[in-house]
Design a protein around this motif. Structure first.
Motif, PDB file in Angstrom:
ATOM      1  N   TYR A 143       0.643  -1.150   0.091  1.00  0.00           N
ATOM      2  CA  TYR A 143       0.084  -0.063   0.118  1.00  0.00           C
ATOM      3  C   TYR A 143       1.025   1.213  -0.094  1.00  0.00           C
ATOM      4  O   TYR A 143       1.943   1.315   0.942  1.00  0.00           O
ATOM      5  N   GLY A 144       0.371   2.356  -1.018  1.00  0.00           N
ATOM      6  CA  GLY A 144       1.191   3.427  -0.751  1.00  0.00           C
ATOM      7  C   GLY A 144       0.751   4.288   0.353  1.00  0.00           C
ATOM      8  O   GLY A 144       0.009   3.882   1.036  1.00  0.00           O
ATOM      9  N   TRP A 145       1.437   5.590   0.198  1.00  0.00           N
ATOM     10  CA  TRP A 145       0.791   6.451   1.322  1.00  0.00           C
ATOM     11  C   TRP A 145      -0.646   6.504   1.333  1.00  0.00           C
ATOM     12  O   TRP A 145      -1.390   6.792   0.424  1.00  0.00           O
ATOM     13  N   SER A 190      -2.661  11.621  -3.776  1.00  0.00           N
ATOM     14  CA  SER A 190      -3.137  11.463  -5.411  1.00  0.00           C
ATOM     15  C   SER A 190      -4.135  10.289  -5.557  1.00  0.00           C
ATOM     16  O   SER A 190      -4.420  10.241  -6.622  1.00  0.00           O
ATOM     17  N   GLU A 191      -4.211   9.620  -4.411  1.00  0.00           N
ATOM     18  CA  GLU A 191      -5.071   8.530  -4.691  1.00  0.00           C
ATOM     19  C   GLU A 191      -6.495   8.841  -3.729  1.00  0.00           C
ATOM     20  O   GLU A 191      -7.584   8.059  -3.661  1.00  0.00           O
ATOM     21  N   THR A 192      -6.621  10.091  -2.976  1.00  0.00           N
ATOM     22  CA  THR A 192      -7.884  10.220  -1.972  1.00  0.00           C
ATOM     23  C   THR A 192      -9.040  10.064  -2.671  1.00  0.00           C
ATOM     24  O   THR A 192     -10.021   9.635  -2.178  1.00  0.00           O
ATOM     25  N   ASN A 193      -9.152  10.690  -3.787  1.00  0.00           N
ATOM     26  CA  ASN A 193     -10.664  10.647  -4.482  1.00  0.00           C
ATOM     27  C   ASN A 193     -10.974   9.272  -4.862  1.00  0.00           C
ATOM     28  O   ASN A 193     -12.094   9.132  -4.764  1.00  0.00           O
ATOM     29  N   MET A 205      -9.500  -0.603  -0.863  1.00  0.00           N
ATOM     30  CA  MET A 205      -8.636  -0.006  -2.438  1.00  0.00           C
ATOM     31  C   MET A 205      -6.892  -0.196  -1.749  1.00  0.00           C
ATOM     32  O   MET A 205      -6.636   0.136  -0.673  1.00  0.00           O
ATOM     33  N   ARG A 206      -6.385  -0.680  -2.769  1.00  0.00           N
ATOM     34  CA  ARG A 206      -4.799  -0.961  -2.505  1.00  0.00           C
ATOM     35  C   ARG A 206      -4.248   0.471  -3.231  1.00  0.00           C
ATOM     36  O   ARG A 206      -4.213   0.486  -4.286  1.00  0.00           O
ATOM     37  N   ALA A 211       2.154   6.674  -4.671  1.00  0.00           N
ATOM     38  CA  ALA A 211       0.995   7.838  -4.348  1.00  0.00           C
ATOM     39  C   ALA A 211       1.965   9.060  -3.861  1.00  0.00           C
ATOM     40  O   ALA A 211       2.784   8.822  -3.110  1.00  0.00           O
ATOM     41  N   ILE A 212       1.371  10.183  -4.438  1.00  0.00           N
ATOM     42  CA  ILE A 212       2.016  11.468  -3.972  1.00  0.00           C
ATOM     43  C   ILE A 212       1.209  11.996  -2.957  1.00  0.00           C
ATOM     44  O   ILE A 212       0.076  11.768  -2.691  1.00  0.00           O
ATOM     45  N   VAL A 213       1.976  12.360  -1.516  1.00  0.00           N
ATOM     46  CA  VAL A 213       1.215  13.106  -0.527  1.00  0.00           C
ATOM     47  C   VAL A 213       1.389  14.561  -0.888  1.00  0.00           C
ATOM     48  O   VAL A 213       2.518  14.964  -0.591  1.00  0.00           O
ATOM     49  N   TYR A 214       0.325  15.305  -0.627  1.00  0.00           N
ATOM     50  CA  TYR A 214       0.110  16.876  -0.830  1.00  0.00           C
ATOM     51  C   TYR A 214       0.529  17.243   0.621  1.00  0.00           C
ATOM     52  O   TYR A 214      -0.410  17.011   1.611  1.00  0.00           O
ATOM     53  N   GLY A 215       1.523  18.203   0.782  1.00  0.00           N
ATOM     54  CA  GLY A 215       1.855  18.646   1.967  1.00  0.00           C
ATOM     55  C   GLY A 215       2.866  17.777   2.690  1.00  0.00           C
ATOM     56  O   GLY A 215       3.176  18.042   3.974  1.00  0.00           O
TER      57      GLY A 215
END
Length: 262
Positions: A143-145, A190-193, A205-206, A211-215
């Motif tokens: 799992y990504g961030w 980048s996966e939140t939505n 969901m995996r 995945a990019i973390v904003y902030g």
């Protein structure tokens, strides 16, 4: 960090630190119960090898009495032959009596309830309980961030526990990467939505491992490593991801979510 062999002293300072950092490390997991899970995992992998690959057993007849050999070389062999064997063991062990006995230990229940600000003997609902079995240098199933309040029961008040099962989790075998204090910011990735869409559909969901973390730059990233008997408990909004296993062994890490039943 709380590092005591006996049951930890729970105080207002403990709760304050937990609420500030979003996680705490404890050292009170019952090693006898860990050994029971280790034994059962060993027997499950060994049975699978005997049933499906007797030639492997015959070739390694002097080694298969060693739990470490079967749980590492044995499981890696099964995974290379067919992922379904690992998947079946993964599904079954999470619902076995020895594993449930471990994650329902009285000390764990008391600490979780304390951190949830509930009576220490309150009932808890458990889900997402599993033992990850991560192959060396293979991130297909990582799992990504992410933060788990985006992907599980909407609005639930729950905490997550993560701990080693077979051996110490070092930086080489891949610890748990966290953004300390990020639980207060509800960071998006980048996966939140996509996570929220699937949450409405009650589908897990995996997240993409990259995945990019904003902030992310506003928080200190830490790699948590644990010895057998230790565990980390963290808030459902803490942004985290598993560290990549760069060793030559399998990383076994137990995971469980504990929900306030109310």
């Amino acid at each position: 960090m709380i590092n005591k062999k006996k049951f930890p002293k729970l105080s207002k300072e403990t709760l304050k630190l937990f609420n500030e950092k979003g996680y705490l490390i404890f050292d009170f997991i019952d090693k006898d119960k860990l050994n029971e899970v280790r034994k059962d995992l060993y027997l499950m992998v060994l049975d699978c090898l005997k049933l499906n690959y007797p030639k492997f057993i015959k070739k390694n007849k002097k080694k298969i009495t060693a739990k470490s050999f079967v749980l590492n070389e044995g499981l890696i062999y099964l995974e290379k032959k067919n992922h379904k064997f690992l998947a079946n063991i993964y599904d079954v062990i999470a619902r076995t009596t020895s594993f449930l006995n471990l994650i329902c230990d009285k000390k764990i229940v008391q600490v979780i309830n304390f951190l949830l600000n509930r009576n220490k003997s309150s009932n808890l609902y458990i889900n997402s309980n599993s033992i990850r079995m991560d192959m060396p240098n293979d991130k297909r199933f990582y799992y990504g961030w992410h933060r788990d309040n985006n992907t599980y029961i909407k609005g639930s008040d729950f905490l997550q526990l993560w701990m080693p099962i077979i051996s110490n989790i070092t930086s080489e075998i891949g610890g748990l990467r966290i953004l300390e204090g990020s639980h207060l910011a509800n960071l998006k990735t980048s996966e939140t939505n996509n996570e929220k869409k699937l949450q409405k559909m009650k589908t897990a969901m995996r997240t993409n491992y990259d995945a990019i973390v904003y902030g992310k730059e506003n928080f200190k990233e830490k790699l948590i490593t644990l010895d057998l008997g230790q565990c980390v408990i963290f808030k459902n909004s803490l942004t985290h991801k598993g560290g990549l296993n760069k060793s030559k062994k399998v990383r076994y890490a137990a995971n469980a979510f504990y929900h306030n039943t109310y």
